[in-house]
Design a protein around this motif. Structure first.
Motif, PDB file in Angstrom:
ATOM      1  N   ALA A  22       0.841  -1.208   0.000  1.00  0.00           N
ATOM      2  CA  ALA A  22       0.000   0.000   0.000  1.00  0.00           C
ATOM      3  C   ALA A  22       0.870   1.251   0.000  1.00  0.00           C
ATOM      4  O   ALA A  22       0.562   2.230  -0.692  1.00  0.00           O
ATOM      5  CB  ALA A  22      -0.926   0.000   1.207  1.00  0.00           C
ATOM      6  N   GLY A  23       1.950   1.238   0.766  1.00  0.00           N
ATOM      7  CA  GLY A  23       2.870   2.374   0.779  1.00  0.00           C
ATOM      8  C   GLY A  23       3.538   2.576  -0.561  1.00  0.00           C
ATOM      9  O   GLY A  23       3.701   3.711  -1.026  1.00  0.00           O
ATOM     10  N   ILE A  24       3.916   1.489  -1.221  1.00  0.00           N
ATOM     11  CA  ILE A  24       4.506   1.585  -2.556  1.00  0.00           C
ATOM     12  C   ILE A  24       3.490   2.160  -3.537  1.00  0.00           C
ATOM     13  O   ILE A  24       3.816   3.007  -4.367  1.00  0.00           O
ATOM     14  CB  ILE A  24       5.004   0.199  -3.015  1.00  0.00           C
ATOM     15  N   LYS A  25       2.232   1.719  -3.398  1.00  0.00           N
ATOM     16  CA  LYS A  25       1.180   2.237  -4.275  1.00  0.00           C
ATOM     17  C   LYS A  25       0.985   3.730  -4.065  1.00  0.00           C
ATOM     18  O   LYS A  25       0.853   4.489  -5.023  1.00  0.00           O
ATOM     19  CB  LYS A  25      -0.126   1.497  -4.020  1.00  0.00           C
ATOM     20  N   ARG A  26       0.970   4.176  -2.818  1.00  0.00           N
ATOM     21  CA  ARG A  26       0.736   5.591  -2.530  1.00  0.00           C
ATOM     22  C   ARG A  26       1.897   6.474  -2.981  1.00  0.00           C
ATOM     23  O   ARG A  26       1.691   7.589  -3.433  1.00  0.00           O
ATOM     24  CB  ARG A  26       0.525   5.802  -1.032  1.00  0.00           C
ATOM     25  N   ASN A  27       3.125   5.974  -2.843  1.00  0.00           N
ATOM     26  CA  ASN A  27       4.284   6.804  -3.144  1.00  0.00           C
ATOM     27  C   ASN A  27       4.728   6.746  -4.597  1.00  0.00           C
ATOM     28  O   ASN A  27       5.304   7.715  -5.092  1.00  0.00           O
ATOM     29  CB  ASN A  27       5.457   6.416  -2.240  1.00  0.00           C
ATOM     30  N   THR A  28       4.489   5.633  -5.285  1.00  0.00           N
ATOM     31  CA  THR A  28       4.971   5.495  -6.654  1.00  0.00           C
ATOM     32  C   THR A  28       3.862   5.265  -7.666  1.00  0.00           C
ATOM     33  O   THR A  28       4.089   5.453  -8.856  1.00  0.00           O
ATOM     34  CB  THR A  28       5.962   4.318  -6.765  1.00  0.00           C
ATOM     35  N   GLY A  29       2.703   4.815  -7.223  1.00  0.00           N
ATOM     36  CA  GLY A  29       1.617   4.501  -8.142  1.00  0.00           C
ATOM     37  C   GLY A  29       1.680   3.079  -8.670  1.00  0.00           C
ATOM     38  O   GLY A  29       0.819   2.673  -9.447  1.00  0.00           O
ATOM     39  N   LEU A  30       2.714   2.319  -8.287  1.00  0.00           N
ATOM     40  CA  LEU A  30       2.848   0.936  -8.744  1.00  0.00           C
ATOM     41  C   LEU A  30       1.962   0.028  -7.901  1.00  0.00           C
ATOM     42  O   LEU A  30       1.927   0.149  -6.681  1.00  0.00           O
ATOM     43  CB  LEU A  30       4.302   0.477  -8.623  1.00  0.00           C
ATOM     44  N   THR A  31       1.268  -0.880  -8.562  1.00  0.00           N
ATOM     45  CA  THR A  31       0.383  -1.802  -7.869  1.00  0.00           C
ATOM     46  C   THR A  31       0.413  -3.162  -8.572  1.00  0.00           C
ATOM     47  O   THR A  31       0.675  -3.221  -9.782  1.00  0.00           O
ATOM     48  CB  THR A  31      -1.060  -1.253  -7.803  1.00  0.00           C
ATOM     49  N   PRO A  32       0.198  -4.244  -7.852  1.00  0.00           N
ATOM     50  CA  PRO A  32       0.181  -5.564  -8.494  1.00  0.00           C
ATOM     51  C   PRO A  32      -0.951  -5.680  -9.517  1.00  0.00           C
ATOM     52  O   PRO A  32      -2.026  -5.125  -9.340  1.00  0.00           O
ATOM     53  CB  PRO A  32      -0.054  -6.534  -7.333  1.00  0.00           C
ATOM     54  N   LYS A  33      -0.689  -6.419 -10.595  1.00  0.00           N
ATOM     55  CA  LYS A  33      -1.708  -6.638 -11.626  1.00  0.00           C
ATOM     56  C   LYS A  33      -2.576  -7.822 -11.201  1.00  0.00           C
ATOM     57  O   LYS A  33      -2.234  -8.970 -11.441  1.00  0.00           O
ATOM     58  CB  LYS A  33      -1.062  -6.958 -12.967  1.00  0.00           C
ATOM     59  N   ILE A  34      -3.695  -7.516 -10.568  1.00  0.00           N
ATOM     60  CA  ILE A  34      -4.583  -8.602 -10.158  1.00  0.00           C
ATOM     61  C   ILE A  34      -5.646  -8.878 -11.216  1.00  0.00           C
ATOM     62  O   ILE A  34      -6.400  -9.834 -11.097  1.00  0.00           O
ATOM     63  CB  ILE A  34      -5.240  -8.322  -8.789  1.00  0.00           C
ATOM     64  N   ASP A  35      -5.680  -8.054 -12.269  1.00  0.00           N
ATOM     65  CA  ASP A  35      -6.640  -8.283 -13.353  1.00  0.00           C
ATOM     66  C   ASP A  35      -6.290  -9.525 -14.163  1.00  0.00           C
ATOM     67  O   ASP A  35      -7.142 -10.094 -14.823  1.00  0.00           O
ATOM     68  CB  ASP A  35      -6.695  -7.072 -14.284  1.00  0.00           C
ATOM     69  N   HIS A  36      -5.026  -9.936 -14.115  1.00  0.00           N
ATOM     70  CA  HIS A  36      -4.588 -11.097 -14.887  1.00  0.00           C
ATOM     71  C   HIS A  36      -4.865 -12.422 -14.191  1.00  0.00           C
ATOM     72  O   HIS A  36      -4.601 -13.475 -14.750  1.00  0.00           O
ATOM     73  CB  HIS A  36      -3.095 -10.994 -15.202  1.00  0.00           C
ATOM     74  N   ILE A  37      -5.377 -12.372 -12.966  1.00  0.00           N
ATOM     75  CA  ILE A  37      -5.703 -13.601 -12.237  1.00  0.00           C
ATOM     76  C   ILE A  37      -7.003 -14.149 -12.807  1.00  0.00           C
ATOM     77  O   ILE A  37      -8.025 -13.456 -12.848  1.00  0.00           O
ATOM     78  CB  ILE A  37      -5.833 -13.330 -10.727  1.00  0.00           C
ATOM     79  N   SER A  38      -6.952 -15.396 -13.273  1.00  0.00           N
ATOM     80  CA  SER A  38      -8.120 -15.958 -13.959  1.00  0.00           C
ATOM     81  C   SER A  38      -9.206 -16.426 -12.992  1.00  0.00           C
ATOM     82  O   SER A  38     -10.395 -16.320 -13.292  1.00  0.00           O
ATOM     83  CB  SER A  38      -7.697 -17.126 -14.848  1.00  0.00           C
ATOM     84  N   ASP A  39      -8.817 -16.936 -11.836  1.00  0.00           N
ATOM     85  CA  ASP A  39      -9.797 -17.427 -10.866  1.00  0.00           C
ATOM     86  C   ASP A  39     -10.421 -16.239 -10.143  1.00  0.00           C
ATOM     87  O   ASP A  39      -9.731 -15.450  -9.498  1.00  0.00           O
ATOM     88  CB  ASP A  39      -9.122 -18.361  -9.861  1.00  0.00           C
ATOM     89  N   ILE A  40     -11.729 -16.098 -10.245  1.00  0.00           N
ATOM     90  CA  ILE A  40     -12.418 -14.931  -9.680  1.00  0.00           C
ATOM     91  C   ILE A  40     -12.350 -14.908  -8.154  1.00  0.00           C
ATOM     92  O   ILE A  40     -12.280 -13.850  -7.544  1.00  0.00           O
ATOM     93  CB  ILE A  40     -13.864 -14.832 -10.190  1.00  0.00           C
ATOM     94  N   THR A  41     -12.347 -16.083  -7.526  1.00  0.00           N
ATOM     95  CA  THR A  41     -12.271 -16.132  -6.064  1.00  0.00           C
ATOM     96  C   THR A  41     -10.914 -15.639  -5.578  1.00  0.00           C
ATOM     97  O   THR A  41     -10.837 -14.858  -4.629  1.00  0.00           O
ATOM     98  CB  THR A  41     -12.517 -17.571  -5.573  1.00  0.00           C
TER      99      THR A  41
END
Length: 73
Positions: A22-41
């Motif tokens: 979360a800190g990396i996201k707030r300071n750099t804008g980088l976030t994990p790509k969770i859209d590529h996960i095929s399993d919806i759960t």
């Protein structure tokens, strides 16, 4: 260490990693790509996991911001 102790330790580590992300996201804008996960759960739980880190990060920043031991620059 007992099973419960190890479980608590791993849970705290998982929250710390999520908070770090979360800190990396707030300071750099980088976030994990969770859209590529095929399993919806798995995608839903990943989103909840990252949102937990955001909440912990927000709470920590608010708490430290109101503390007399820290100052904003």
């Amino acid at each position: 260490m007992t099973f419960i102790g190890k479980t608590v330790h791993l849970a705290i580590d998982a929250v710390l990693i999520s908070t770090c992300l979360a800190g990396i996201k707030r300071n750099t804008g980088l976030t994990p790509k969770i859209d590529h996960i095929s399993d919806i759960t798995v995608r839903e739980y990943s989103t909840k996991y990252l949102n937990l880190g955001e909440s912990v990060y927000d709470y920590t920043v608010a708490t430290l911001g109101s503390s007399s031991y820290f100052q904003r620059k």
